[in-house]
Write a protein that holds these residues in place. Structure first.
Motif, mmCIF file in Angstrom:
data_model
loop_
_atom_site.group_PDB
_atom_site.id
_atom_site.type_symbol
_atom_site.label_atom_id
_atom_site.label_comp_id
_atom_site.label_asym_id
_atom_site.label_seq_id
_atom_site.Cartn_x
_atom_site.Cartn_y
_atom_site.Cartn_z
ATOM 1 N N ARG A 1 0.806 -1.222 0.000
ATOM 2 C CA ARG A 1 0.000 0.000 0.000
ATOM 3 C C ARG A 1 0.840 1.274 0.000
ATOM 4 N N VAL A 2 2.117 1.164 0.329
ATOM 5 C CA VAL A 2 2.970 2.357 0.366
ATOM 6 C C VAL A 2 4.172 2.232 -0.571
ATOM 7 N N ALA A 3 4.406 1.064 -1.143
ATOM 8 C CA ALA A 3 5.565 0.854 -2.007
ATOM 9 C C ALA A 3 5.332 1.464 -3.385
ATOM 10 N N THR A 4 6.400 1.767 -4.075
ATOM 11 C CA THR A 4 6.305 2.295 -5.433
ATOM 12 C C THR A 4 6.047 1.199 -6.459
ATOM 13 N N GLY A 5 6.223 -0.043 -6.044
ATOM 14 C CA GLY A 5 5.991 -1.160 -6.947
ATOM 15 C C GLY A 5 6.207 -2.467 -6.224
ATOM 16 N N PRO A 6 5.984 -3.579 -6.920
ATOM 17 C CA PRO A 6 6.093 -4.889 -6.261
ATOM 18 C C PRO A 6 7.513 -5.222 -5.811
ATOM 19 N N ALA A 7 8.519 -4.755 -6.539
ATOM 20 C CA ALA A 7 9.888 -5.055 -6.127
ATOM 21 C C ALA A 7 10.189 -4.437 -4.777
ATOM 22 N N GLN A 8 9.794 -3.182 -4.600
ATOM 23 C CA GLN A 8 10.035 -2.525 -3.319
ATOM 24 C C GLN A 8 9.238 -3.201 -2.207
ATOM 25 N N ALA A 9 8.015 -3.618 -2.508
ATOM 26 C CA ALA A 9 7.202 -4.304 -1.508
ATOM 27 C C ALA A 9 7.878 -5.605 -1.066
ATOM 28 N N LEU A 10 8.444 -6.348 -2.013
ATOM 29 C CA LEU A 10 9.130 -7.587 -1.667
ATOM 30 C C LEU A 10 10.447 -7.319 -0.942
ATOM 31 N N GLU A 11 11.098 -6.206 -1.261
ATOM 32 C CA GLU A 11 12.303 -5.834 -0.521
ATOM 33 C C GLU A 11 11.975 -5.603 0.951
ATOM 34 N N VAL A 12 10.904 -4.865 1.205
ATOM 35 C CA VAL A 12 10.473 -4.605 2.587
ATOM 36 C C VAL A 12 10.125 -5.921 3.272
ATOM 37 N N LEU A 13 9.418 -6.781 2.551
ATOM 38 C CA LEU A 13 9.046 -8.077 3.132
ATOM 39 C C LEU A 13 10.288 -8.898 3.457
ATOM 40 N N GLY A 14 11.287 -8.859 2.569
ATOM 41 C CA GLY A 14 12.513 -9.608 2.815
ATOM 42 C C GLY A 14 13.241 -9.133 4.050
ATOM 43 N N LEU A 15 13.284 -7.811 4.251
ATOM 44 C CA LEU A 15 13.926 -7.265 5.452
ATOM 45 C C LEU A 15 13.162 -7.676 6.703
ATOM 46 N N TYR A 16 11.840 -7.631 6.614
ATOM 47 C CA TYR A 16 11.021 -8.033 7.757
ATOM 48 C C TYR A 16 11.193 -9.525 8.051
ATOM 49 N N ALA A 17 11.289 -10.346 6.992
ATOM 50 C CA ALA A 17 11.388 -11.799 7.166
ATOM 51 C C ALA A 17 12.629 -12.193 7.951
ATOM 52 N N ARG A 18 13.669 -11.361 7.914
ATOM 53 C CA ARG A 18 14.886 -11.688 8.660
ATOM 54 C C ARG A 18 14.660 -11.720 10.166
ATOM 55 N N SER A 19 13.613 -11.051 10.623
ATOM 56 C CA SER A 19 13.324 -11.016 12.060
ATOM 57 C C SER A 19 12.283 -12.035 12.479
ATOM 58 N N VAL A 20 11.809 -12.845 11.531
ATOM 59 C CA VAL A 20 10.740 -13.821 11.809
ATOM 60 C C VAL A 20 11.317 -15.226 11.708
ATOM 61 N N ASP A 21 11.356 -15.935 12.815
ATOM 62 C CA ASP A 21 11.831 -17.319 12.800
ATOM 63 C C ASP A 21 10.943 -18.180 11.904
ATOM 64 N N GLY A 22 11.574 -18.927 11.031
ATOM 65 C CA GLY A 22 10.821 -19.807 10.143
ATOM 66 C C GLY A 22 10.460 -19.176 8.818
ATOM 67 N N ALA A 23 10.823 -17.892 8.615
ATOM 68 C CA ALA A 23 10.476 -17.215 7.360
ATOM 69 C C ALA A 23 11.542 -17.373 6.288
ATOM 70 N N GLU A 24 12.685 -17.959 6.657
ATOM 71 C CA GLU A 24 13.763 -18.104 5.679
ATOM 72 C C GLU A 24 13.314 -18.943 4.489
ATOM 73 N N ASN A 25 13.752 -18.511 3.302
ATOM 74 C CA ASN A 25 13.487 -19.228 2.050
ATOM 75 C C ASN A 25 12.021 -19.262 1.659
ATOM 76 N N THR A 26 11.214 -18.387 2.261
ATOM 77 C CA THR A 26 9.838 -18.219 1.787
ATOM 78 C C THR A 26 9.876 -17.671 0.360
ATOM 79 N N THR A 27 8.986 -18.157 -0.494
ATOM 80 C CA THR A 27 8.861 -17.613 -1.844
ATOM 81 C C THR A 27 7.592 -16.765 -1.926
ATOM 82 N N ALA A 28 7.606 -15.785 -2.818
ATOM 83 C CA ALA A 28 6.444 -14.913 -2.987
ATOM 84 C C ALA A 28 6.497 -14.285 -4.369
ATOM 85 N N ALA A 29 5.328 -13.970 -4.899
ATOM 86 C CA ALA A 29 5.212 -13.238 -6.163
ATOM 87 C C ALA A 29 4.164 -12.143 -5.977
#
Length: 411
Positions: A258-286
């Protein structure tokens, strides 16, 4: 040099071990000569008949568990497609020459799936070795101490079977709770103006690898865009842990979109967040941003199968020009790629998780081709009908071996 022509029916009949082929409904399809000799039955007494009609439990033994244990093992093999080696079983058999007289028998069974070319379970191979004589002979030679040892062996085997059954029941309860949690955390599709969408979630059949898949639709109206963000993802793992991680990542991506300029930026934010979530490693998303005004799709993928765009003429393009590794796969932060493509009004966009296209022992391109053909065939249907048709066409007869999320959006 060509090898000899092998008569596999002759090989089956010549096997020294007792082997029966059963349908997935547990009806005898064939038996070899060793099985006939061991069971004391003629072929016509077995082939075409239900296994437990031929060999029921001993009605004189209220503690008999042979039917229950064997049935559970065979159903498990039919459902999972994996071999199951059973613990030592006492399974009494009625004397074929004396109705009503039951013989005490001990068996060591192994049940194996026979797979069809598409990876589904076509038949069940039931191999059984009788150990009754061994147990009784050892008891005779060794006196009371050996009888005690054999009784202890049988008791421990039954205890192991009971422990395994309780463990499976505990896993089944966890699966049920995780599925309810998954259902509560996955959103219902909201109206997208005059555009129509359908979402589906299907758990794996009788398996534990469920509750890591998700979908999301985020209406970007009011953020300066005339667009919607659609996304799917797949968490590695299963059960309650995967469901919990899924809920966190889905919510985070929905907010970031809702605040990203595009899907790549949204996935970048998600990737940074995933580093703090146990069990989120190697999650795939599109993620795909659909711009209704410009009629463009902007997309990015984190190690996920490519979204599919089916045009009105039936041609299908896979959006695979902006693929990057899964979340948390890189030790350092690197900007993710994104790509853009135009769409024609009346096209269909489908996002899905790998459970929809993957089958055992099959190349993923075969699954993608099957998806493309199904999309093209049903492209004129409304999204709900199309989503159901895709599931019907792509889910194998034996059921899913991995859970599956699906979004179908009419553009």
């Amino acid at each position: 040099m060509d090898g000899p022509v092998i008569d596999y029916q002759a090989v089956f009949q010549a096997l020294p071990g007792a082997v029966a082929l059963l349908t997935t409904d547990l009806v005898y399809a064939d038996v070899n000569e060793a099985y006939l000799l061991l069971s004391g039955r003629a072929r016509e007494q077995l082939v075409g008949r239900y296994l437990f009609d031929v060999f029921p439990d001993n009605p004189n033994d209220p503690a008999a568990t042979g039917v229950r244990n064997l049935h559970a093992s065979l159903r498990r093999v039919a459902t999972t497609g994996e071999r199951d080696t059973m613990a030592l079983q006492r399974y009494d058999v009625e004397d074929p020459a004396r109705t009503g007289r039951w013989q005490e028998r001990y068996w060591s069974p192994v049940n194996t799936p026979v797979l069809a070319p598409d990876g589904t379970v076509a038949l069940l191979l039931h191999r059984v070795e009788e150990v009754t004589d061994l147990i009784k002979a050892r008891g005779t030679r060794g006196g009371d101490s050996t009888r005690v040892l054999e009784a202890e062996l049988y008791t421990r085997a039954r205890e192991l079977q009971d422990v395994n059954e309780r463990l499976r029941q505990a896993h089944a309860r966890e699966r049920e709770v995780a599925l309810h949690l998954q259902e509560a955390m996955l959103p219902a599709p909201r109206p997208l103006g005059h555009h129509r969408a359908a979402v589906r979630y299907r758990p794996a059949t009788g398996a534990l690898n469920v509750c890591g898949d998700w979908y999301d639709l985020a209406d970007l109206t009011g953020t300066g865009h005339t667009a919607v963000a659609v996304a799917v993802g797949d968490v590695v793992g299963h059960g309650l842990i995967a469901a919990g991680v899924m809920g966190q990542l889905r919510s985070a991506l929905s907010a970031a979109s809702r605040v990203a300029t595009g899907p790549a930026q949204a996935l970048e934010v998600l990737g940074l967040y995933a580093r703090s979530v146990d069990g989120a490693e190697n999650t795939t998303a599109a993620s795909v941003f659909v711009d209704w005004t410009d009629r463009t799709l902007t997309y990015s993928s984190a190690g996920h199968p490519p979204p599919a765009l089916c045009r009105p003429d039936g041609t299908v393009a896979f959006l695979d020009q902006a693929t990057d590794p899964p979340l948390g796969a890189r030790p350092e932060h690197v900007p993710r790629p994104q790509a853009r493509t135009a769409f024609t009004e009346g096209s269909v966009l489908a996002l899905y998780t790998d459970g929809l296209i993957e089958r055992r022992r099959e190349d993923i391109d075969t699954g993608l081709d099957r998806l493309a053909r199904s999309l093209a065939r049903h492209r004129h249907a409304d999204p709900d009908t199309l989503a159901d048709a895709l599931l019907t066409d792509l889910i194998p007869p034996a059921g899913l071996t991995d859970d599956t999320a699906l979004i179908v959006l009419r553009l």
